[in-house]
Design a protein around this motif. Sequence first.
Motif, PDB file in Angstrom:
ATOM      1  N   THR A  96       4.406   9.208   1.530  1.00 52.24           N
ATOM      2  CA  THR A  96       4.500   7.952   2.271  1.00 52.24           C
ATOM      3  C   THR A  96       3.967   8.088   3.692  1.00 52.24           C
ATOM      4  O   THR A  96       3.248   7.221   4.189  1.00 52.24           O
ATOM      5  N   SER A  97       4.306   9.177   4.368  1.00 51.08           N
ATOM      6  CA  SER A  97       3.859   9.350   5.754  1.00 51.08           C
ATOM      7  C   SER A  97       2.337   9.408   5.835  1.00 51.08           C
ATOM      8  O   SER A  97       1.727   8.791   6.706  1.00 51.08           O
ATOM      9  N   GLN A  98       1.742  10.184   4.908  1.00 50.63           N
ATOM     10  CA  GLN A  98       0.284  10.270   4.911  1.00 50.63           C
ATOM     11  C   GLN A  98      -0.335   8.912   4.600  1.00 50.63           C
ATOM     12  O   GLN A  98      -1.318   8.499   5.215  1.00 50.63           O
ATOM     13  N   GLY A  99       0.256   8.201   3.646  1.00 51.66           N
ATOM     14  CA  GLY A  99      -0.256   6.880   3.306  1.00 51.66           C
ATOM     15  C   GLY A  99      -0.178   5.923   4.477  1.00 51.66           C
ATOM     16  O   GLY A  99      -1.102   5.139   4.722  1.00 51.66           O
ATOM     17  N   GLY A 105      -0.300   6.739   7.629  1.00 50.62           N
ATOM     18  CA  GLY A 105      -1.345   7.118   8.580  1.00 50.62           C
ATOM     19  C   GLY A 105      -2.715   6.615   8.158  1.00 50.62           C
ATOM     20  O   GLY A 105      -3.511   6.162   8.984  1.00 50.62           O
ATOM     21  N   ILE A 106      -2.989   6.673   6.848  1.00 55.10           N
ATOM     22  CA  ILE A 106      -4.263   6.182   6.343  1.00 55.10           C
ATOM     23  C   ILE A 106      -4.407   4.688   6.612  1.00 55.10           C
ATOM     24  O   ILE A 106      -5.460   4.211   7.058  1.00 55.10           O
ATOM     25  N   LEU A 107      -3.346   3.929   6.357  1.00 49.34           N
ATOM     26  CA  LEU A 107      -3.384   2.488   6.576  1.00 49.34           C
ATOM     27  C   LEU A 107      -3.522   2.152   8.056  1.00 49.34           C
ATOM     28  O   LEU A 107      -4.196   1.189   8.427  1.00 49.34           O
ATOM     29  N   CYS A 108      -2.862   2.945   8.905  1.00 49.91           N
ATOM     30  CA  CYS A 108      -2.977   2.712  10.346  1.00 49.91           C
ATOM     31  C   CYS A 108      -4.415   2.896  10.831  1.00 49.91           C
ATOM     32  O   CYS A 108      -4.924   2.108  11.626  1.00 49.91           O
ATOM     33  N   GLY A 112       0.796  -1.223   0.000  1.00 51.81           N
ATOM     34  CA  GLY A 112       0.000   0.000   0.000  1.00 51.81           C
ATOM     35  C   GLY A 112       0.826   1.269   0.000  1.00 51.81           C
ATOM     36  O   GLY A 112       0.443   2.263  -0.619  1.00 51.81           O
ATOM     37  N   VAL A 113       1.971   1.265   0.685  1.00 51.55           N
ATOM     38  CA  VAL A 113       2.792   2.481   0.774  1.00 51.55           C
ATOM     39  C   VAL A 113       3.902   2.510  -0.269  1.00 51.55           C
ATOM     40  O   VAL A 113       4.675   3.465  -0.325  1.00 51.55           O
TER      41      VAL A 113
END
Length: 431
Positions: A374-377, A379-382, A366-367
């Motif tokens: 990458t950081s935002q991605g 956070g979204i996955l978390c 996903g990232v």
Amino acid sequence: MATITSTNTPVSTTQNDGNLNHNVSLVILTSLFFMWGFVTCLNDILIPHLKNVFSLSYTQAMLIQFCFFTAYAVMSLPSAKLIEKIGYKHGIVAGLIVAGLGCLMFYPAASMQSYPVFLAALFVLASGITCLQVSANPYVTALGKKETASSRLILTQFFNAFGTTVAPYFGGLLILSGVAIGVEELAMMSEAEQAAHRLAEAEAVQIPYVGLAISWFVLAAIFVCLKLPTIDTIEGNDVVDSNVKSAWKFPHLTLGAIGIFLYVGAEVSIGSFLINFFGEENILAMPEAEAAHYIMFYWGGAMVGRFIGIFLTRVVAANKLLGFNGIASVALILTAMFTDGYTAAAAILAVGLCNSIMFPTIFSLGVADLGKATSQGSGILCMAIVGGALIPLLQGVLADTIGIQLGFILPAACYVFIAYYGYKGALIRKA
């Protein structure tokens, strides 16, 4: 059990004089992965226990997972903000303290025989674990070469899975076996005797969770004294020159978030219903305390699979391995739904082996190639871990209406999407 990870967000470190070396620090950090795996899996013991104590429906009992995993959605971003201010090490200490306070809340909840207080305690406990995960995983990615970050994350998740494997045994021994009696025996008691028995059942959780609280506080004291390597900066992957607000532009990230949501929900749902499933007359008709020991095979399968996955992912494409495991999970669940006895029991337990590589694989796919997003991605996955709150609740509704066995159709549907993501969705890299 799922853990918040990010394989494509390397973290640079500086090692001042007197700091622990990377190997020693990694060993110490694995204790955290073990602890939150252990505590999370105890929910599978709490569900049938509190269901009996408070005479709950399956839907009401699944509020245990709902309140626990909702903390991931609610507290992930505040935890990240807190860590920005106080640093990763102090974020770990804060998470340990909050988790300890959540465990302590089980004592008054049992004395008051209050289900809402139990649910509040679970939310506080999970909030502490969320802060721990947001803090600890960057350390794991930092303690070594960027190229071996995935291996280190799978290694730490092996210890997380070890915690989920041993938790059902100790939970069954300390919580379920002491005061459980049959329905007929309970019906023969007077109202006063029934009330005393229910109080004794509720108080069965006090000593185990107070012991866990002490463990959290001891770990917090240890981490206060440790000199861990200092995390300086988080470096994005510059494969794609994207704006940090653009993570949603990437279909493989959006589909990956759906995959994480469904995977965590399916994994937690199955674990939550195992004890009651084994107690069904057409399955094993097994007492709760004995059935709790069998959950070890479900989570133990994930542990063994993660160890095997360290080697398999080096020779088999990660997305293909994910797709295969998704299809295998669907086949096993359908077998559990339409057979009886040990065949059905073995099939549902074997899903744990298929689960093993799913979370880290979906997360890393996903990232991938998000660049500065990458950081935002991550956070979204978390935040997508909130699937562990909603899917079990929906399966509880199904269990109340069509029965536990047929209710497994919901996690089967979740694994269908995960198989699709492995074979197709993860490959869609551009909008």
